[in-house]
Design a protein around this motif. Structure first.
Motif, PDB file in Angstrom:
ATOM      1  N   ASN A  47      30.366  18.010  -1.236  1.00  0.00           N
ATOM      2  CA  ASN A  47      31.010  17.366  -2.397  1.00  0.00           C
ATOM      3  C   ASN A  47      32.508  17.224  -2.205  1.00  0.00           C
ATOM      4  O   ASN A  47      33.080  16.152  -2.473  1.00  0.00           O
ATOM      5  CB  ASN A  47      30.712  18.154  -3.668  1.00  0.00           C
ATOM      6  N   SER A  48      33.177  18.270  -1.751  1.00  0.00           N
ATOM      7  CA  SER A  48      34.636  18.201  -1.651  1.00  0.00           C
ATOM      8  C   SER A  48      35.097  17.273  -0.527  1.00  0.00           C
ATOM      9  O   SER A  48      36.079  16.547  -0.705  1.00  0.00           O
ATOM     10  CB  SER A  48      35.246  19.596  -1.502  1.00  0.00           C
ATOM     11  N   THR A  49      34.391  17.274   0.609  1.00  0.00           N
ATOM     12  CA  THR A  49      34.819  16.359   1.681  1.00  0.00           C
ATOM     13  C   THR A  49      34.578  14.915   1.281  1.00  0.00           C
ATOM     14  O   THR A  49      35.363  14.034   1.634  1.00  0.00           O
ATOM     15  CB  THR A  49      34.139  16.693   3.031  1.00  0.00           C
ATOM     16  N   TRP A  50      33.517  14.643   0.511  1.00  0.00           N
ATOM     17  CA  TRP A  50      33.276  13.276   0.026  1.00  0.00           C
ATOM     18  C   TRP A  50      34.389  12.861  -0.948  1.00  0.00           C
ATOM     19  O   TRP A  50      34.979  11.796  -0.807  1.00  0.00           O
ATOM     20  CB  TRP A  50      31.909  13.188  -0.658  1.00  0.00           C
ATOM     21  N   LYS A  51      34.669  13.713  -1.916  1.00  0.00           N
ATOM     22  CA  LYS A  51      35.684  13.389  -2.929  1.00  0.00           C
ATOM     23  C   LYS A  51      37.069  13.208  -2.316  1.00  0.00           C
ATOM     24  O   LYS A  51      37.866  12.409  -2.805  1.00  0.00           O
ATOM     25  CB  LYS A  51      35.734  14.476  -4.002  1.00  0.00           C
ATOM     26  N   ASN A  52      37.358  13.961  -1.246  1.00  0.00           N
ATOM     27  CA  ASN A  52      38.671  13.881  -0.602  1.00  0.00           C
ATOM     28  C   ASN A  52      38.746  12.807   0.481  1.00  0.00           C
ATOM     29  O   ASN A  52      39.777  12.666   1.134  1.00  0.00           O
ATOM     30  CB  ASN A  52      39.045  15.241  -0.007  1.00  0.00           C
ATOM     31  N   GLY A  53      37.662  12.084   0.677  1.00  0.00           N
ATOM     32  CA  GLY A  53      37.668  11.007   1.671  1.00  0.00           C
ATOM     33  C   GLY A  53      37.672  11.503   3.114  1.00  0.00           C
ATOM     34  O   GLY A  53      38.061  10.774   4.015  1.00  0.00           O
ATOM     35  N   GLU A  54      37.241  12.730   3.320  1.00  0.00           N
ATOM     36  CA  GLU A  54      37.214  13.323   4.656  1.00  0.00           C
ATOM     37  C   GLU A  54      35.886  12.972   5.319  1.00  0.00           C
ATOM     38  O   GLU A  54      34.984  13.795   5.463  1.00  0.00           O
ATOM     39  CB  GLU A  54      37.416  14.835   4.552  1.00  0.00           C
ATOM     40  N   ILE A  55      35.755  11.718   5.720  1.00  0.00           N
ATOM     41  CA  ILE A  55      34.474  11.160   6.140  1.00  0.00           C
ATOM     42  C   ILE A  55      33.887  11.875   7.357  1.00  0.00           C
ATOM     43  O   ILE A  55      32.682  12.132   7.406  1.00  0.00           O
ATOM     44  CB  ILE A  55      34.600   9.642   6.390  1.00  0.00           C
ATOM     45  N   GLY A  56      34.693  12.198   8.342  1.00  0.00           N
ATOM     46  CA  GLY A  56      34.188  12.885   9.527  1.00  0.00           C
ATOM     47  C   GLY A  56      33.571  14.224   9.182  1.00  0.00           C
ATOM     48  O   GLY A  56      32.446  14.536   9.591  1.00  0.00           O
ATOM     49  N   ALA A  57      34.282  15.027   8.407  1.00  0.00           N
ATOM     50  CA  ALA A  57      33.774  16.335   7.990  1.00  0.00           C
ATOM     51  C   ALA A  57      32.576  16.170   7.067  1.00  0.00           C
ATOM     52  O   ALA A  57      31.602  16.925   7.158  1.00  0.00           O
ATOM     53  CB  ALA A  57      34.872  17.144   7.309  1.00  0.00           C
ATOM     54  N   TYR A  58      32.618  15.181   6.193  1.00  0.00           N
ATOM     55  CA  TYR A  58      31.486  14.910   5.291  1.00  0.00           C
ATOM     56  C   TYR A  58      30.218  14.644   6.106  1.00  0.00           C
ATOM     57  O   TYR A  58      29.171  15.248   5.859  1.00  0.00           O
ATOM     58  CB  TYR A  58      31.811  13.717   4.394  1.00  0.00           C
ATOM     59  N   GLU A  84      17.417  24.350  12.170  1.00  0.00           N
ATOM     60  CA  GLU A  84      18.568  25.142  12.601  1.00  0.00           C
ATOM     61  C   GLU A  84      19.061  26.012  11.458  1.00  0.00           C
ATOM     62  O   GLU A  84      19.055  25.586  10.310  1.00  0.00           O
ATOM     63  CB  GLU A  84      19.678  24.169  13.023  1.00  0.00           C
ATOM     64  N   PRO A  85      19.505  27.230  11.757  1.00  0.00           N
ATOM     65  CA  PRO A  85      20.090  28.063  10.689  1.00  0.00           C
ATOM     66  C   PRO A  85      21.423  27.482  10.223  1.00  0.00           C
ATOM     67  O   PRO A  85      22.067  26.723  10.953  1.00  0.00           O
ATOM     68  CB  PRO A  85      20.288  29.417  11.365  1.00  0.00           C
ATOM     69  N   ALA A  86      21.821  27.836   9.040  1.00  0.00           N
ATOM     70  CA  ALA A  86      23.066  27.312   8.468  1.00  0.00           C
ATOM     71  C   ALA A  86      24.286  27.803   9.237  1.00  0.00           C
ATOM     72  O   ALA A  86      24.375  28.955   9.615  1.00  0.00           O
ATOM     73  CB  ALA A  86      23.181  27.725   7.004  1.00  0.00           C
ATOM     74  N   ALA A  87      25.215  26.893   9.459  1.00  0.00           N
ATOM     75  CA  ALA A  87      26.506  27.219  10.064  1.00  0.00           C
ATOM     76  C   ALA A  87      27.546  27.197   8.951  1.00  0.00           C
ATOM     77  O   ALA A  87      27.264  26.809   7.829  1.00  0.00           O
ATOM     78  CB  ALA A  87      26.854  26.202  11.146  1.00  0.00           C
ATOM     79  N   GLU A  88      28.751  27.584   9.284  1.00  0.00           N
ATOM     80  CA  GLU A  88      29.835  27.529   8.310  1.00  0.00           C
ATOM     81  C   GLU A  88      30.147  26.069   7.982  1.00  0.00           C
ATOM     82  O   GLU A  88      30.218  25.226   8.880  1.00  0.00           O
ATOM     83  CB  GLU A  88      31.089  28.193   8.873  1.00  0.00           C
ATOM     84  N   PRO A  89      30.339  25.723   6.707  1.00  0.00           N
ATOM     85  CA  PRO A  89      30.730  24.358   6.352  1.00  0.00           C
ATOM     86  C   PRO A  89      32.049  23.996   7.013  1.00  0.00           C
ATOM     87  O   PRO A  89      32.885  24.862   7.270  1.00  0.00           O
ATOM     88  CB  PRO A  89      30.894  24.406   4.836  1.00  0.00           C
ATOM     89  N   GLU A  90      32.224  22.735   7.264  1.00  0.00           N
ATOM     90  CA  GLU A  90      33.408  22.267   7.972  1.00  0.00           C
ATOM     91  C   GLU A  90      34.390  21.607   7.012  1.00  0.00           C
ATOM     92  O   GLU A  90      34.003  20.826   6.158  1.00  0.00           O
ATOM     93  CB  GLU A  90      32.975  21.258   9.024  1.00  0.00           C
ATOM     94  N   ALA A  91      35.642  21.904   7.182  1.00  0.00           N
ATOM     95  CA  ALA A  91      36.714  21.228   6.466  1.00  0.00           C
ATOM     96  C   ALA A  91      37.268  20.146   7.372  1.00  0.00           C
ATOM     97  O   ALA A  91      37.071  20.185   8.595  1.00  0.00           O
ATOM     98  CB  ALA A  91      37.811  22.210   6.080  1.00  0.00           C
ATOM     99  N   GLU A  92      37.956  19.212   6.798  1.00  0.00           N
ATOM    100  CA  GLU A  92      38.496  18.100   7.583  1.00  0.00           C
ATOM    101  C   GLU A  92      39.599  18.589   8.520  1.00  0.00           C
ATOM    102  O   GLU A  92      40.450  19.373   8.140  1.00  0.00           O
ATOM    103  CB  GLU A  92      39.058  17.033   6.642  1.00  0.00           C
ATOM    104  N   ASP A  93      39.550  18.106   9.749  1.00  0.00           N
ATOM    105  CA  ASP A  93      40.609  18.368  10.733  1.00  0.00           C
ATOM    106  C   ASP A  93      41.646  17.271  10.645  1.00  0.00           C
ATOM    107  O   ASP A  93      41.361  16.160  10.218  1.00  0.00           O
ATOM    108  CB  ASP A  93      40.043  18.341  12.177  1.00  0.00           C
ATOM    109  N   ALA A  94      42.827  17.550  11.099  1.00  0.00           N
ATOM    110  CA  ALA A  94      43.866  16.525  11.157  1.00  0.00           C
ATOM    111  C   ALA A  94      43.485  15.434  12.147  1.00  0.00           C
ATOM    112  O   ALA A  94      43.944  14.312  12.051  1.00  0.00           O
ATOM    113  CB  ALA A  94      45.191  17.150  11.539  1.00  0.00           C
ATOM    114  N   ALA A  95      42.588  15.749  13.105  1.00  0.00           N
ATOM    115  CA  ALA A  95      42.209  14.791  14.134  1.00  0.00           C
ATOM    116  C   ALA A  95      41.240  13.735  13.620  1.00  0.00           C
ATOM    117  O   ALA A  95      41.084  12.705  14.243  1.00  0.00           O
ATOM    118  CB  ALA A  95      41.579  15.527  15.311  1.00  0.00           C
ATOM    119  N   ASP A  96      40.547  13.966  12.493  1.00  0.00           N
ATOM    120  CA  ASP A  96      39.550  13.006  12.006  1.00  0.00           C
ATOM    121  C   ASP A  96      40.180  11.852  11.288  1.00  0.00           C
ATOM    122  O   ASP A  96      41.065  11.819  10.623  1.00  0.00           O
ATOM    123  CB  ASP A  96      38.540  13.677  11.078  1.00  0.00           C
TER     124      ASP A  96
END
Length: 77
Positions: free
Chosen positions: A39-50, A65-77
């Motif tokens: 939800n937060s990556t979509w709302k923030n427009g962080e498309i790569g992380a989304y 696959e087991p769950a991994a840690e959610p990803e936040a947007e990188d400056a590189a995306d």
């Protein structure tokens, strides 16, 4: 543009509103922190992380696959 589409989980035929990613049953199988990250990556427009978070949610719910840690947007995306 269609107002409905199928759930993002392969094999699920539930038709859901275009504003939703998954049917209710599958959405609540996604771990809470990953739902929040989607939800937060979509709302923030962080498309790569989304997209990466959605792929992870599909893997988790599909049981591939087991769950991994959610990803936040990188400056590189």
């Amino acid at each position: 543009m269609s107002k409905h589409h199928s759930c993002a989980i392969p094999g699920c035929n539930h038709m859901i509103p275009a504003s939703r990613l998954m049917c209710r049953d599958h959405w609540f199988e996604v771990p809470g922190p990953l739902r929040h990250a989607i939800n937060s990556t979509w709302k923030n427009g962080e498309i790569g992380a989304y997209r990466r978070n959605v792929e992870e949610a599909v893997r988790v719910v599909s049981g591939t696959e087991p769950a991994a840690e959610p990803e936040a947007e990188d400056a590189a995306d």
